[in-house]
Design a protein around this motif. Structure first.
Motif, short mmCIF file in Angstrom:
data_model
loop_
_atom_site.label_atom_id
_atom_site.label_comp_id
_atom_site.label_asym_id
_atom_site.label_seq_id
_atom_site.Cartn_x
_atom_site.Cartn_y
_atom_site.Cartn_z
N LYS A 144 -12.66 47.76 24.66
CA LYS A 144 -12.04 47.74 25.97
C LYS A 144 -11.30 49.04 26.25
CE LYS A 144 -10.26 43.88 27.28
NZ LYS A 144 -9.35 42.70 27.45
N ALA A 145 -10.73 49.63 25.19
CA ALA A 145 -9.95 50.86 25.36
C ALA A 145 -10.81 52.07 25.69
CB ALA A 145 -9.13 51.12 24.09
N THR A 146 -12.06 52.09 25.21
CA THR A 146 -12.91 53.27 25.39
C THR A 146 -14.03 53.07 26.42
OG1 THR A 146 -14.38 52.59 23.57
CG2 THR A 146 -12.49 53.99 23.03
N ARG A 147 -14.20 51.83 26.90
CA ARG A 147 -15.32 51.53 27.79
C ARG A 147 -15.31 52.38 29.06
NH1 ARG A 147 -15.05 45.53 28.73
NH2 ARG A 147 -13.26 46.21 29.98
N ASP A 148 -14.15 52.49 29.70
CA ASP A 148 -14.09 53.25 30.94
C ASP A 148 -14.38 54.73 30.72
OD1 ASP A 148 -13.53 50.95 32.29
OD2 ASP A 148 -11.38 51.32 32.48
N ARG A 149 -14.00 55.25 29.54
CA ARG A 149 -14.33 56.64 29.21
C ARG A 149 -15.85 56.83 29.16
NH1 ARG A 149 -9.86 60.14 29.47
NH2 ARG A 149 -8.11 59.29 28.31
N GLY A 150 -16.54 55.83 28.62
CA GLY A 150 -17.99 55.89 28.57
C GLY A 150 -18.61 55.80 29.95
N TYR A 151 -18.08 54.91 30.78
CA TYR A 151 -18.60 54.80 32.15
C TYR A 151 -18.45 56.12 32.89
CZ TYR A 151 -18.53 49.69 31.46
OH TYR A 151 -18.74 48.42 31.01
N ALA A 152 -17.33 56.80 32.68
CA ALA A 152 -17.10 58.08 33.37
C ALA A 152 -18.12 59.13 32.96
CB ALA A 152 -15.69 58.59 33.07
N LYS A 153 -18.70 58.98 31.77
CA LYS A 153 -19.66 59.96 31.27
C LYS A 153 -21.11 59.54 31.52
CE LYS A 153 -16.44 61.63 27.79
NZ LYS A 153 -15.28 60.96 28.41
N GLY A 154 -21.32 58.48 32.28
CA GLY A 154 -22.68 58.13 32.68
C GLY A 154 -23.25 56.88 32.06
N PHE A 155 -22.44 56.12 31.32
CA PHE A 155 -22.90 54.89 30.69
C PHE A 155 -22.66 53.69 31.62
CE2 PHE A 155 -22.69 57.77 27.20
CZ PHE A 155 -23.55 57.29 26.23
N GLU A 156 -23.37 52.62 31.33
CA GLU A 156 -23.21 51.36 32.04
C GLU A 156 -23.45 50.23 31.06
OE1 GLU A 156 -26.74 50.36 34.64
OE2 GLU A 156 -27.20 52.49 34.21
N PRO A 157 -23.04 49.00 31.38
CA PRO A 157 -23.28 47.89 30.45
C PRO A 157 -24.77 47.69 30.18
CG PRO A 157 -21.69 47.26 32.13
CD PRO A 157 -22.26 48.58 32.55
N PHE A 158 -25.10 47.45 28.92
CA PHE A 158 -26.49 47.17 28.53
C PHE A 158 -26.68 45.66 28.68
CE2 PHE A 158 -29.85 47.62 24.95
CZ PHE A 158 -30.85 47.73 25.89
N VAL A 159 -26.96 45.23 29.90
CA VAL A 159 -26.92 43.81 30.26
C VAL A 159 -28.08 43.01 29.68
CG1 VAL A 159 -25.60 44.25 32.36
CG2 VAL A 159 -28.10 44.22 32.46
N ASN A 160 -29.07 43.68 29.10
CA ASN A 160 -30.24 42.99 28.55
C ASN A 160 -29.93 42.24 27.27
OD1 ASN A 160 -31.31 44.46 30.62
ND2 ASN A 160 -32.87 45.49 29.43
N ILE A 161 -28.76 42.46 26.70
CA ILE A 161 -28.39 41.77 25.45
C ILE A 161 -26.99 41.21 25.58
CG2 ILE A 161 -29.90 43.18 23.98
CD1 ILE A 161 -27.43 44.80 23.17
N GLY A 162 -26.67 40.25 24.67
CA GLY A 162 -25.35 39.66 24.67
C GLY A 162 -25.06 38.91 25.96
N ASN A 163 -23.79 38.78 26.27
CA ASN A 163 -23.34 38.18 27.52
C ASN A 163 -23.09 39.31 28.50
OD1 ASN A 163 -22.29 36.60 29.55
ND2 ASN A 163 -20.32 36.25 28.53
N ASN A 164 -24.16 39.74 29.18
CA ASN A 164 -24.09 40.93 30.03
C ASN A 164 -23.58 42.14 29.26
OD1 ASN A 164 -25.08 39.79 32.48
ND2 ASN A 164 -23.08 38.82 32.81
N GLY A 165 -24.02 42.23 28.00
CA GLY A 165 -23.65 43.36 27.17
C GLY A 165 -22.46 43.13 26.27
N GLU A 166 -21.75 42.03 26.43
CA GLU A 166 -20.53 41.79 25.66
C GLU A 166 -20.81 40.98 24.39
OE1 GLU A 166 -17.49 40.07 28.08
OE2 GLU A 166 -17.02 41.99 29.06
N PHE A 167 -20.10 41.36 23.32
CA PHE A 167 -20.19 40.67 22.03
C PHE A 167 -18.80 40.55 21.43
CE2 PHE A 167 -24.36 42.57 22.48
CZ PHE A 167 -25.23 41.62 21.94
#
Length: 234
Positions: A144-167
């Motif tokens: 949760k602490a680093t997720r937004d940093r990743g989004y800012a660099k061009g990442f998005e949730p990998f919704v094809n796995i887990g609960n919309n990407g969450e584990f």
């Protein structure tokens, strides 16, 4: 001065050992032990490493790894969650032919805490490295602490796995999000400043600069050029 340096894992196993020791200590201090802390990647040609080095003490004080997907091995993410969601194996297989890899084990020691080395400078560097060795996509687990940093660099949730990407990872009481960048070359989802800085790293690769953190300015050297990179992905 601090240096961010990239290399293919077998080319500098001594630095790899320092990486393992430093990362393990950080995890132990947090009470967390995860699969990616193992050291079996140190001589793996499918692994590239970015380390943060103190140029005076020669100590590795942070870094991350890039595991390239290939048909004879599995990514740390596959090993970590494959039992609870076997869909991940087919999803990675679909990405493999165009080149994909996973960022794993981002850490920094307490001596450089608060400088943004992992979440900002190291992560920019590993993204630039991925494009340098010919990957189209890149994955990671984000807290949760680093997720937004990743989004800012061009990442998005990998919704094809887990609960919309969450584990629940690396512990049952923690939630991590699997994230993906589908276009490392153009980074269409990255915010402007991040895209600009990553493109600058790709263009220059080896250079010195002055960066800023809350306590002031610091000198940072980049050595990101991989000599004769092996674009290994199948």
């Amino acid at each position: 001065m601090l240096r961010i340096r990239a290399f293919n894992a077998p080319d500098d196993m001594e630095a790899g050992e320092q990486f393992v020791r430093g990362h393990r200590k950080v995890l132990e201090d947090l009470g967390v032990k995860v699969t990616s802390s193992k050291s079996d990647w140190i001589d793996d040609p499918y692994v590239y490493v970015v380390v943060v080095e103190d140029t005076e003490s020669k100590e590795v004080v942070g870094g991350t790894r890039l595991h390239v997907s290939h048909e004879n091995g599995i990514l740390p993410m596959e090993e970590a969650v494959g039992r609870v969601d076997p869909r991940i194996f087919n999803e990675i297989k679909k990405l493999r032919d165009d080149g994909t890899g996973e960022i794993a084990g981002i850490w920094n020691s307490r001596s450089v805490m608060g400088m943004g080395l992992g979440s900002i400078f190291v992560m920019r560097s590993i993204i630039a490295l991925g494009e340098q060795i010919g990957l189209k996509t890149m994955l990671s687990f984000a807290s949760k602490a680093t997720r937004d940093r990743g989004y800012a660099k061009g990442f998005e949730p990998f919704v094809n796995i887990g609960n919309n990407g969450e584990f629940n990872y690396p512990k049952l009481d923690l939630i991590a999000t699997a994230v993906i960048c589908y276009d490392l070359k153009e980074l269409p989802l990255a915010i402007e400043i991040e895209r600009t800085e990553i493109f600058k790293l790709r263009e220059k690769l080896n250079f010195k600069t002055i960066e800023q953190w809350p306590r002031g300015l610091f000198e940072l050297e980049y050595q990101l050029k991989i000599e004769s990179p092996q674009i290994v992905r199948r």
